[in-house]
Design a protein around this motif. Structure first.
Motif, PDB file in Angstrom:
ATOM      1  N   SER A 122      -0.077  -6.634 -39.050  1.00 52.99           N
ATOM      2  CA  SER A 122      -1.002  -5.886 -39.893  1.00 52.99           C
ATOM      3  C   SER A 122      -2.406  -6.281 -39.455  1.00 52.99           C
ATOM      4  CB  SER A 122      -0.780  -6.206 -41.375  1.00 52.99           C
ATOM      5  OG  SER A 122      -1.691  -5.469 -42.180  1.00 52.99           O
ATOM      6  N   GLY A 123      -2.862  -5.662 -38.376  1.00 55.12           N
ATOM      7  CA  GLY A 123      -4.128  -6.060 -37.782  1.00 55.12           C
ATOM      8  C   GLY A 123      -3.995  -7.432 -37.142  1.00 55.12           C
ATOM      9  N   LEU A 124      -4.833  -8.368 -37.565  1.00 53.41           N
ATOM     10  CA  LEU A 124      -4.792  -9.724 -37.021  1.00 53.41           C
ATOM     11  C   LEU A 124      -3.659 -10.545 -37.611  1.00 53.41           C
ATOM     12  CD1 LEU A 124      -8.606 -10.603 -37.046  1.00 53.41           C
ATOM     13  CD2 LEU A 124      -7.214  -9.908 -35.085  1.00 53.41           C
ATOM     14  N   PHE A 125      -3.077 -10.079 -38.710  1.00 57.24           N
ATOM     15  CA  PHE A 125      -2.049 -10.844 -39.402  1.00 57.24           C
ATOM     16  C   PHE A 125      -0.656 -10.485 -38.902  1.00 57.24           C
ATOM     17  CE2 PHE A 125      -5.665 -10.435 -42.246  1.00 57.24           C
ATOM     18  CZ  PHE A 125      -5.859 -11.742 -42.664  1.00 57.24           C
ATOM     19  N   CYS A 126       0.251 -11.436 -39.071  1.00 59.09           N
ATOM     20  CA  CYS A 126       1.663 -11.197 -38.787  1.00 59.09           C
ATOM     21  C   CYS A 126       2.429 -11.408 -40.087  1.00 59.09           C
ATOM     22  CB  CYS A 126       2.178 -12.147 -37.694  1.00 59.09           C
ATOM     23  SG  CYS A 126       3.905 -11.870 -37.248  1.00 59.09           S
ATOM     24  N   VAL A 127       3.042 -10.341 -40.590  1.00 54.97           N
ATOM     25  CA  VAL A 127       3.802 -10.398 -41.842  1.00 54.97           C
ATOM     26  C   VAL A 127       5.255 -10.737 -41.510  1.00 54.97           C
ATOM     27  CG1 VAL A 127       4.491  -9.147 -43.915  1.00 54.97           C
ATOM     28  CG2 VAL A 127       2.279  -8.658 -42.833  1.00 54.97           C
ATOM     29  N   VAL A 128       5.784 -11.752 -42.193  1.00 50.73           N
ATOM     30  CA  VAL A 128       7.157 -12.198 -41.960  1.00 50.73           C
ATOM     31  C   VAL A 128       7.942 -12.105 -43.259  1.00 50.73           C
ATOM     32  CG1 VAL A 128       8.605 -14.004 -40.965  1.00 50.73           C
ATOM     33  CG2 VAL A 128       6.174 -13.880 -40.362  1.00 50.73           C
ATOM     34  N   ILE A 129       9.143 -11.528 -43.198  1.00 46.62           N
ATOM     35  CA  ILE A 129      10.017 -11.449 -44.360  1.00 46.62           C
ATOM     36  C   ILE A 129      11.252 -12.284 -44.067  1.00 46.62           C
ATOM     37  CG2 ILE A 129      11.307  -9.946 -45.912  1.00 46.62           C
ATOM     38  CD1 ILE A 129       9.445  -7.698 -45.224  1.00 46.62           C
ATOM     39  N   ASN A 130      11.541 -13.234 -44.938  1.00 44.71           N
ATOM     40  CA  ASN A 130      12.636 -14.169 -44.733  1.00 44.71           C
ATOM     41  C   ASN A 130      13.979 -13.438 -44.691  1.00 44.71           C
ATOM     42  OD1 ASN A 130      14.418 -16.336 -44.746  1.00 44.71           O
ATOM     43  ND2 ASN A 130      13.224 -17.512 -46.211  1.00 44.71           N
ATOM     44  N   PRO A 131      14.734 -13.560 -43.581  1.00 42.04           N
ATOM     45  CA  PRO A 131      16.039 -12.890 -43.505  1.00 42.04           C
ATOM     46  C   PRO A 131      17.163 -13.664 -44.190  1.00 42.04           C
ATOM     47  CG  PRO A 131      15.617 -14.040 -41.458  1.00 42.04           C
ATOM     48  CD  PRO A 131      14.390 -14.243 -42.322  1.00 42.04           C
ATOM     49  N   TYR A 132      16.901 -14.921 -44.550  1.00 40.92           N
ATOM     50  CA  TYR A 132      17.892 -15.797 -45.185  1.00 40.92           C
ATOM     51  C   TYR A 132      19.168 -15.914 -44.354  1.00 40.92           C
ATOM     52  CZ  TYR A 132      14.892 -15.992 -49.261  1.00 40.92           C
ATOM     53  OH  TYR A 132      13.832 -16.213 -50.107  1.00 40.92           O
ATOM     54  N   LYS A 133      19.012 -15.895 -43.049  1.00 37.19           N
ATOM     55  CA  LYS A 133      20.114 -16.152 -42.121  1.00 37.19           C
ATOM     56  C   LYS A 133      19.503 -16.489 -40.765  1.00 37.19           C
ATOM     57  CE  LYS A 133      20.730 -11.323 -40.678  1.00 37.19           C
ATOM     58  NZ  LYS A 133      21.714 -10.216 -40.570  1.00 37.19           N
ATOM     59  N   ASN A 134      20.286 -17.108 -39.913  1.00 39.50           N
ATOM     60  CA  ASN A 134      19.807 -17.485 -38.585  1.00 39.50           C
ATOM     61  C   ASN A 134      19.818 -16.272 -37.660  1.00 39.50           C
ATOM     62  OD1 ASN A 134      19.447 -20.248 -39.190  1.00 39.50           O
ATOM     63  ND2 ASN A 134      21.634 -20.624 -38.913  1.00 39.50           N
ATOM     64  N   LEU A 135      18.726 -16.085 -36.931  1.00 33.82           N
ATOM     65  CA  LEU A 135      18.630 -14.997 -35.958  1.00 33.82           C
ATOM     66  C   LEU A 135      18.494 -15.590 -34.555  1.00 33.82           C
ATOM     67  CD1 LEU A 135      16.122 -12.569 -37.750  1.00 33.82           C
ATOM     68  CD2 LEU A 135      18.611 -12.545 -37.819  1.00 33.82           C
ATOM     69  N   PRO A 136      19.043 -14.906 -33.538  1.00 32.62           N
ATOM     70  CA  PRO A 136      19.006 -15.441 -32.167  1.00 32.62           C
ATOM     71  C   PRO A 136      17.701 -15.145 -31.440  1.00 32.62           C
ATOM     72  CG  PRO A 136      20.230 -13.390 -32.182  1.00 32.62           C
ATOM     73  CD  PRO A 136      19.836 -13.661 -33.626  1.00 32.62           C
ATOM     74  N   ILE A 137      16.575 -15.321 -32.120  1.00 30.43           N
ATOM     75  CA  ILE A 137      15.291 -14.954 -31.510  1.00 30.43           C
ATOM     76  C   ILE A 137      14.360 -16.158 -31.372  1.00 30.43           C
ATOM     77  CG2 ILE A 137      15.373 -12.559 -32.295  1.00 30.43           C
ATOM     78  CD1 ILE A 137      13.557 -13.310 -34.619  1.00 30.43           C
ATOM     79  N   TYR A 138      14.954 -17.364 -31.364  1.00 31.91           N
ATOM     80  CA  TYR A 138      14.131 -18.566 -31.245  1.00 31.91           C
ATOM     81  C   TYR A 138      14.638 -19.484 -30.128  1.00 31.91           C
ATOM     82  CZ  TYR A 138      12.687 -16.957 -35.854  1.00 31.91           C
ATOM     83  OH  TYR A 138      12.241 -16.189 -36.902  1.00 31.91           O
ATOM     84  N   THR A 139      15.328 -18.915 -29.160  1.00 34.32           N
ATOM     85  CA  THR A 139      15.879 -19.706 -28.071  1.00 34.32           C
ATOM     86  C   THR A 139      14.814 -19.957 -27.000  1.00 34.32           C
ATOM     87  OG1 THR A 139      16.597 -17.718 -26.880  1.00 34.32           O
ATOM     88  CG2 THR A 139      18.140 -18.684 -28.479  1.00 34.32           C
ATOM     89  N   GLU A 140      15.146 -20.834 -26.048  1.00 30.84           N
ATOM     90  CA  GLU A 140      14.239 -21.121 -24.943  1.00 30.84           C
ATOM     91  C   GLU A 140      13.997 -19.875 -24.106  1.00 30.84           C
ATOM     92  OE1 GLU A 140      12.709 -23.828 -24.561  1.00 30.84           O
ATOM     93  OE2 GLU A 140      13.806 -25.408 -25.598  1.00 30.84           O
TER      94      GLU A 140
END
Length: 340
Positions: A122-140
């Protein structure tokens, strides 16, 4: 708009949580339906806002037909909000919306969230909504995808924010700040850890980081400073986090993390300042809440000798009447919830 790059087999499962499938968005039929029905947003007690088509204008009111069930209702003109064309469905940056109003912002966030896309700009901001589960988007591998990329070249992610701050620091030679804010359970603590993880990866001074033959998932590929920085969080969470009604791992304190870099952009030091610790939680908890994690961890690992010497356990004569030691024997834990 981020462009989908050819993905390896390991990254394929993560793509659906990062990229929008443009084949299912903005088709001509949706555009024609939006134009013909003159779709708008109207207030809804159940959904907050819902789609409706304009039918007739009556002084200060409008007759609309609800898209969900076809029912016609009268709505005040001031309560009607414009709807964006279908080409803006699941847009990555809400600053691009033609009609920037509350209903359109909430609908875009909801639409993306239900598609597994938890990050939205949202412009300069990054809005995050908690998925309450693990997602495979934080790997090396995902870290490497964002490394060296400009923000508009990749889909929204906390790694993109971290990369932009890191590159701005190197180019402008000025301090950079990332502020994580939100209500309890929004994901502030977890996203802060992802920022540290990203910086530890891209700014490590350890010689193994420069050798691309060394697996990035190997802990030895981090230097001592980076390991200390990453390992500080579990200790802070043990002494400062607790279970609340909204969040099983709620931070009951604020923290300011300062990471220092040398002129080449490598991490050379860090310090963490804590403040506003909820000290009263140590002796008093609400019915369905717990005290700080460290109390339970100490008691579970303590032997009978330590439990007997403890000043915050029920007196020996009272414990002697009980079949065995339990968390309920702890004077300061009896008020709150004892189950994890």
């Amino acid at each position: 708009m981020a462009v989908r790059a050819p993905a390896s087999q390991g990254d394929a499962s993560a793509e659906r949580y990062l990229f929008v499938d443009r084949n299912q968005v903005g088709n001509p039929a949706s555009q024609a339906d939006w134009t013909a029905k003159r779709l708008v947003w109207v207030p809804s007690e159940r959904h907050g806002f819902e789609a409706a088509g304009l039918r007739e204008e009556r002084e200060d009111e409008m007759l609309v037909e609800l898209a969900e069930n076809g029912r016609q209702v009268l709505v005040a003109k001031d309560d009607i909000q414009k709807m964006n064309p279908p080409k803006f469905t699941k847009v990555e940056d809400m600053a691009e919306l033609t009609c920037l109003n509350e209903a359109s912002v909430l609908h875009n966030l909801k639409d993306r969230y239900y598609s597994g896309l938890i990050y939205t700009y949202s412009g300069l901001f990054c809005v995050v909504i908690n998925p309450y589960k693990n997602l495979p988007i934080y790997t090396e591998q995902i870290v490497e995808m964002y490394r060296g990329k400009k923000r508009h070249e990749m889909p929204p992610h906390i790694y993109a924010i971290s990369e932009a701050a890191y590159r701005s620091m190197l180019q402008d030679r000025e301090d950079q700040s990332i502020l994580c804010t939100g209500e309890s359970g929004a994901g502030k603590t977890e996203n802060t850890k992802k920022v540290i993880q990203y910086l530890a990866h891209v700014a490590s001074s350890h010689k193994a980081r420069k050798d691309h033959n060394v697996p990035t998932s190997n802990p030895a590929s981090y230097g001592e400073l980076e390991r200390q920085l990453l390992q500080a969080n579990p200790i802070l969470e043990a002494f400062g986090n607790a279970k609340t009604v909204k969040n099983d791992n709620s931070s009951r304190f604020g923290k300011f993390i300062r990471i220092n870099f040398d002129v080449a952009g490598y991490i050379v030091g860090a310090n963490i300042e804590t403040y506003l610790l909820e000290k009263s939680r140590a002796i008093r908890q609400a019915k369905d809440e717990r005290t700080f994690h460290i109390f339970y961890q100490l008691l579970v690992g303590a032997g009978e000798h330590m439990k007997g010497k403890s000043l915050f356990v029920l007196p020996k004569e009272q414990r002697a009447r009980l079949p065995s030691f339990a968390l309920s024997d702890h004077i300061f834990l009896k008020l709150g919830c004892l189950s994890p």
